[in-house]
Write a protein that holds these residues in place. Sequence first.
Motif, PDB file in Angstrom:
ATOM      1  N   ILE A 187      33.634  80.341  47.804  1.00 41.14           N
ATOM      2  CA  ILE A 187      34.750  79.295  48.534  1.00 41.14           C
ATOM      3  C   ILE A 187      34.475  79.890  49.866  1.00 41.14           C
ATOM      4  O   ILE A 187      34.225  81.073  50.291  1.00 41.14           O
ATOM      5  N   ARG A 188      34.845  78.836  50.710  1.00 41.93           N
ATOM      6  CA  ARG A 188      34.689  79.190  52.194  1.00 41.93           C
ATOM      7  C   ARG A 188      33.295  79.725  52.571  1.00 41.93           C
ATOM      8  O   ARG A 188      32.342  79.226  52.511  1.00 41.93           O
ATOM      9  N   MET A 189      33.492  80.966  53.221  1.00 42.01           N
ATOM     10  CA  MET A 189      32.305  81.861  53.564  1.00 42.01           C
ATOM     11  C   MET A 189      32.170  82.996  52.712  1.00 42.01           C
ATOM     12  O   MET A 189      31.510  84.082  53.028  1.00 42.01           O
TER      13      MET A 189
ATOM     14  N   THR B   6      37.266  72.000  46.863  1.00 43.79           N
ATOM     15  CA  THR B   6      38.176  70.852  47.069  1.00 43.79           C
ATOM     16  C   THR B   6      39.284  71.146  48.075  1.00 43.79           C
ATOM     17  O   THR B   6      39.536  70.379  49.057  1.00 43.79           O
ATOM     18  N   GLN B   7      40.080  72.275  47.784  1.00 42.22           N
ATOM     19  CA  GLN B   7      41.111  72.517  48.588  1.00 42.22           C
ATOM     20  C   GLN B   7      40.786  73.187  49.995  1.00 42.22           C
ATOM     21  O   GLN B   7      41.154  73.027  50.768  1.00 42.22           O
ATOM     22  N   SER B   8      39.936  74.237  49.804  1.00 41.82           N
ATOM     23  CA  SER B   8      39.595  75.109  50.773  1.00 41.82           C
ATOM     24  C   SER B   8      38.248  74.829  51.589  1.00 41.82           C
ATOM     25  O   SER B   8      37.967  75.461  52.519  1.00 41.82           O
ATOM     26  N   GLY B   9      37.209  74.303  50.981  1.00 41.76           N
ATOM     27  CA  GLY B   9      35.878  73.969  51.637  1.00 41.76           C
ATOM     28  C   GLY B   9      35.163  75.193  51.360  1.00 41.76           C
ATOM     29  O   GLY B   9      35.454  76.126  50.738  1.00 41.76           O
ATOM     30  N   VAL B  10      33.588  74.793  51.420  1.00 42.73           N
ATOM     31  CA  VAL B  10      32.828  76.096  51.291  1.00 42.73           C
ATOM     32  C   VAL B  10      31.586  75.804  52.285  1.00 42.73           C
ATOM     33  O   VAL B  10      30.971  74.578  52.168  1.00 42.73           O
TER      34      VAL B  10
ATOM     35  N   VAL C 248      26.948  78.934  48.075  1.00 43.53           N
ATOM     36  CA  VAL C 248      26.674  78.838  46.583  1.00 43.53           C
ATOM     37  C   VAL C 248      25.194  78.988  46.304  1.00 43.53           C
ATOM     38  O   VAL C 248      24.999  79.261  45.051  1.00 43.53           O
ATOM     39  N   GLY C 249      24.447  78.915  47.047  1.00 43.37           N
ATOM     40  CA  GLY C 249      23.151  78.975  47.018  1.00 43.37           C
ATOM     41  C   GLY C 249      22.787  80.529  46.833  1.00 43.37           C
ATOM     42  O   GLY C 249      22.005  80.768  45.963  1.00 43.37           O
ATOM     43  N   ILE C 250      23.276  81.178  47.569  1.00 47.16           N
ATOM     44  CA  ILE C 250      23.213  82.690  47.776  1.00 47.16           C
ATOM     45  C   ILE C 250      23.669  83.376  46.234  1.00 47.16           C
ATOM     46  O   ILE C 250      23.129  83.938  45.601  1.00 47.16           O
ATOM     47  N   ILE C 251      25.014  83.165  45.898  1.00 45.10           N
ATOM     48  CA  ILE C 251      25.664  83.599  44.881  1.00 45.10           C
ATOM     49  C   ILE C 251      25.008  82.919  43.473  1.00 45.10           C
ATOM     50  O   ILE C 251      24.896  83.786  42.529  1.00 45.10           O
TER      51      ILE C 251
ATOM     52  N   LEU D 203      30.660  85.599  56.744  1.00 41.09           N
ATOM     53  CA  LEU D 203      30.978  85.455  58.061  1.00 41.09           C
ATOM     54  C   LEU D 203      30.670  86.807  58.623  1.00 41.09           C
ATOM     55  O   LEU D 203      29.911  86.601  59.903  1.00 41.09           O
ATOM     56  N   GLN D 204      30.904  87.910  58.152  1.00 47.00           N
ATOM     57  CA  GLN D 204      30.678  89.038  58.834  1.00 47.00           C
ATOM     58  C   GLN D 204      29.329  89.648  58.453  1.00 47.00           C
ATOM     59  O   GLN D 204      28.820  90.753  58.610  1.00 47.00           O
TER      60      GLN D 204
END
Length: 250
Positions: A153-155, A187-191, A196-199, A228-229
């Motif tokens: 989710i997110r980053m 859907t709620q928080s974005g990605v 998802v490719g990495i994981i 992100l970091q």
Amino acid sequence: MMNDEQLLRYSRQIMLPQVDIRGQESLLQATALIIGLGGLGSPVAMYLAAAGVGRLILCDFDRVDLSNLQRQVIHDSSQLEQYKVDSAAVRLRALNPDVQIETITTPFDAHSLSPAVQAATVVIDCTDNLTTRLAINKLCVDFSKPLIYAAAIRMEGQLSVFHPATLGTPCYRCLYPRDDMIQETCTQSGVLAPIVGIIGSLQAIEAMKWIMGIGQVSLGRLHLLDALQMEWCEVKLQKNPTCPVCGHLP
């Protein structure tokens, strides 16, 4: 025995001493159940098909939507409104015609999933809600199947492997002991698309390692990615002796 075409197709894997002919044959004889053909399921399915896992059971009752295409790379614009498993099957058969593809479009529940879980060498959870994940986990414990789990989710992303039949290791329920624990969705928080490719790619690696019996799989370890970091951390997981799902196991 592999034929000449298979030996050529999988040659770059067979070259690896940890894989060799024996490991590749293990992949060809294996069955992977992939539950969810979205952002995580896309790379999982494509890499396992390309790598030569002999049988893939694809389970998803959802259909391809335009908003999926930002990250669910197994689908394309020509497949909108198709069942995701049908869309994925077209791509996978084109990628590797030797792989046997089966599809399930019934909603996730113990009745519909039990035969597929029983048949699987590994179960790969690519879903996005707690209720479904808990149900999958219980089936895996009941049938003593390894569960390759991930979320993104997110980053951020996370990954682990659960198989409490392996002495002293936890199940997914040990990680989330309450049914009312809140989990956000994309859907709620974005990605961010590549997360998802990495994981998902790491899920495919863990599944292949388990099938071939090589390396160290992530039992009892939760890997956390902050993209992100660009930082990874690892959390040691403990078995819950009072877990209602796996607490009876030693």
